[in-house]
Design an enzyme around this catalytic site. Structure first.
Site, PDB file in Angstrom:
ATOM      1  N   HIS A  91      -5.423   3.528  -1.631  1.00  0.00           N
ATOM      2  CA  HIS A  91      -6.865   3.860  -0.756  1.00  0.00           C
ATOM      3  C   HIS A  91      -7.001   5.058  -0.795  1.00  0.00           C
ATOM      4  CE1 HIS A  91      -9.979   3.103   2.749  1.00  0.00           C
ATOM      5  NE2 HIS A  91     -10.121   4.003   1.836  1.00  0.00           N
ATOM      6  N   THR A 145      -8.435   6.067   9.415  1.00  0.00           N
ATOM      7  CA  THR A 145      -8.127   4.928   8.724  1.00  0.00           C
ATOM      8  C   THR A 145      -9.249   3.920   8.970  1.00  0.00           C
ATOM      9  OG1 THR A 145      -6.165   3.230   8.599  1.00  0.00           O
ATOM     10  CG2 THR A 145      -6.783   4.263  10.767  1.00  0.00           C
ATOM     11  N   HIS A 179      -4.099  -4.656   7.792  1.00  0.00           N
ATOM     12  CA  HIS A 179      -4.201  -3.617   8.801  1.00  0.00           C
ATOM     13  C   HIS A 179      -3.350  -3.911  10.138  1.00  0.00           C
ATOM     14  CE1 HIS A 179      -6.150   0.107   9.743  1.00  0.00           C
ATOM     15  NE2 HIS A 179      -5.939  -0.186  11.090  1.00  0.00           N
ATOM     16  N   GLU A 231      -8.709   0.152  -2.796  1.00  0.00           N
ATOM     17  CA  GLU A 231      -9.501   0.057  -1.653  1.00  0.00           C
ATOM     18  C   GLU A 231     -10.384   1.387  -1.483  1.00  0.00           C
ATOM     19  OE1 GLU A 231      -7.149  -0.471   1.790  1.00  0.00           O
ATOM     20  OE2 GLU A 231      -6.747  -2.609   1.360  1.00  0.00           O
ATOM     21  N   GLY A 245       1.044  -1.368   4.329  1.00  0.00           N
ATOM     22  CA  GLY A 245       1.478  -0.131   4.001  1.00  0.00           C
ATOM     23  C   GLY A 245       2.218   0.704   4.679  1.00  0.00           C
ATOM     24  N   HIS A 253      -4.067  11.735   0.719  1.00  0.00           N
ATOM     25  CA  HIS A 253      -2.823  10.837   0.251  1.00  0.00           C
ATOM     26  C   HIS A 253      -2.898  10.602  -1.271  1.00  0.00           C
ATOM     27  CE1 HIS A 253      -5.547   8.021   1.547  1.00  0.00           C
ATOM     28  NE2 HIS A 253      -5.436   8.266   2.919  1.00  0.00           N
ATOM     29  N   ASN A 281       0.825  -1.204  -0.054  1.00  0.00           N
ATOM     30  CA  ASN A 281       0.038   0.143  -0.005  1.00  0.00           C
ATOM     31  C   ASN A 281       0.974   1.211  -0.193  1.00  0.00           C
ATOM     32  OD1 ASN A 281      -1.615   2.139   0.886  1.00  0.00           O
ATOM     33  ND2 ASN A 281      -3.064   0.827   1.621  1.00  0.00           N
ATOM     34  N   ARG A 304      -9.107   8.659  -0.893  1.00  0.00           N
ATOM     35  CA  ARG A 304     -10.146   9.414  -0.374  1.00  0.00           C
ATOM     36  C   ARG A 304     -10.676  10.538  -0.724  1.00  0.00           C
ATOM     37  NH1 ARG A 304     -10.640   6.459   4.746  1.00  0.00           N
ATOM     38  NH2 ARG A 304      -8.634   5.216   5.142  1.00  0.00           N
ATOM     39  N   ARG A 326       4.679  18.508   1.190  1.00  0.00           N
ATOM     40  CA  ARG A 326       5.429  19.552   0.869  1.00  0.00           C
ATOM     41  C   ARG A 326       4.741  19.966  -0.504  1.00  0.00           C
ATOM     42  NH1 ARG A 326      10.851  20.885   1.799  1.00  0.00           N
ATOM     43  NH2 ARG A 326      11.303  22.705   0.994  1.00  0.00           N
TER      44      ARG A 326
END
Length: 237
Positions: free
Chosen positions: A43, A100, A190, A70, A213, A50, A7, A45, A18
């Site tokens: 994943h 998360t 996880h 995901e 990840g 991210h 991940n 969002r 940054r």
């Protein structure tokens, strides 16, 4: 041998802190593959804190291993994955603002919703996996959704591992045995790490894939990305 999907969300988190394109998420994904990763997981969002939509579209044509996306199955998310056509979509019940993933689906209460979504994904040739805990009714309920796989939510195992690893693994073994008997393939993820991964892999029958990840990318800061990936793969032999 269980497969390792890396991940890369945390690499995108560092870039986004940054601005610009350092580190380069696409290059990092290719490097993960070159260093032995058997899949890449993202994943995205809604707030793109991210992985961004641009990342998702950019990754698909350059990856040579399995691409796993995901996410919570909003209409926007589903439209994106139906355009990108990854090898696998993992459905998680996260609300948009959650930090998360922290729970699995209630596959009984959400059966009809999941069944409709999974049918749509499978019509496009996408393998499906749904995030679940070890409650046996949720494993049985997963079968009724039509999913190909379940992904066992392993934070409870990770939290209890250092105290009593046999107790920690017990509900996951029962869940895996039931899933196997129902013909459901098994993924997991996880908080799996270099300390607890090998024991998990040794005890879960027919574990197909782990998605890791945060721990792996954190280890890579000290060990280097290539070495970290190889050490995680060693845990899966």
């Amino acid at each position: 041998m269980s497969r390792l999907s890396v991940n890369i969300n945390k690499i995108a988190t560092l870039r986004n802190a940054r601005g610009g394109n350092i580190p380069d998420v696409l290059k990092a994904a290719k490097d993960c593959e070159r260093f032995g990763a058997q899949g890449i997981t993202v994943h995205p969002r809604p707030d793109e804190r991210h992985i961004t939509r641009k990342d998702v579209y950019g990754l698909k044509p350059i990856l040579s291993t399995e691409f796993n996306i995901e996410g919570y199955p909003s209409r926007e998310f589903l439209n994106m994955v139906l355009e990108v056509l990854p090898a696998q979509v993992t459905l998680v019940p996260d609300p948009p603002d959650v930090l998360t993933s922290n729970a699995g689906w209630d596959t009984v209460a959400d059966r009809d919703k999941l069944k409709e979504i999974i049918s749509e994904l499978k019509k496009s040739g996408i393998r499906t996996s749904i995030f679940v805990d070890t409650q046996l009714e949720n494993i049985r309920g997963a079968l009724d959704t039509g999913t190909d796989r379940i992904e066992l939510y392993t934070e409870p195992y990770a939290n209890e591992y250092s105290t009593n690893r046999d107790k920690a693994i017990a509900p996951f073994v029962k869940a895996a045995e039931l899933a196997n008997s129902l013909g459901l393939e098994i993924n997991a993820g996880h908080d799996l790490n270099l300390e607890n991964l090998a024991f998990f892999n040794e005890n879960i029958p027919n574990l197909k894939e782990v998605s890791i990840g945060h721990a792996l990318i954190s280890d890579a800061l000290y060990l280097g990305l290539e070495n970290a990936i190889q050490l995680y793969k060693r845990c899966l032999k």
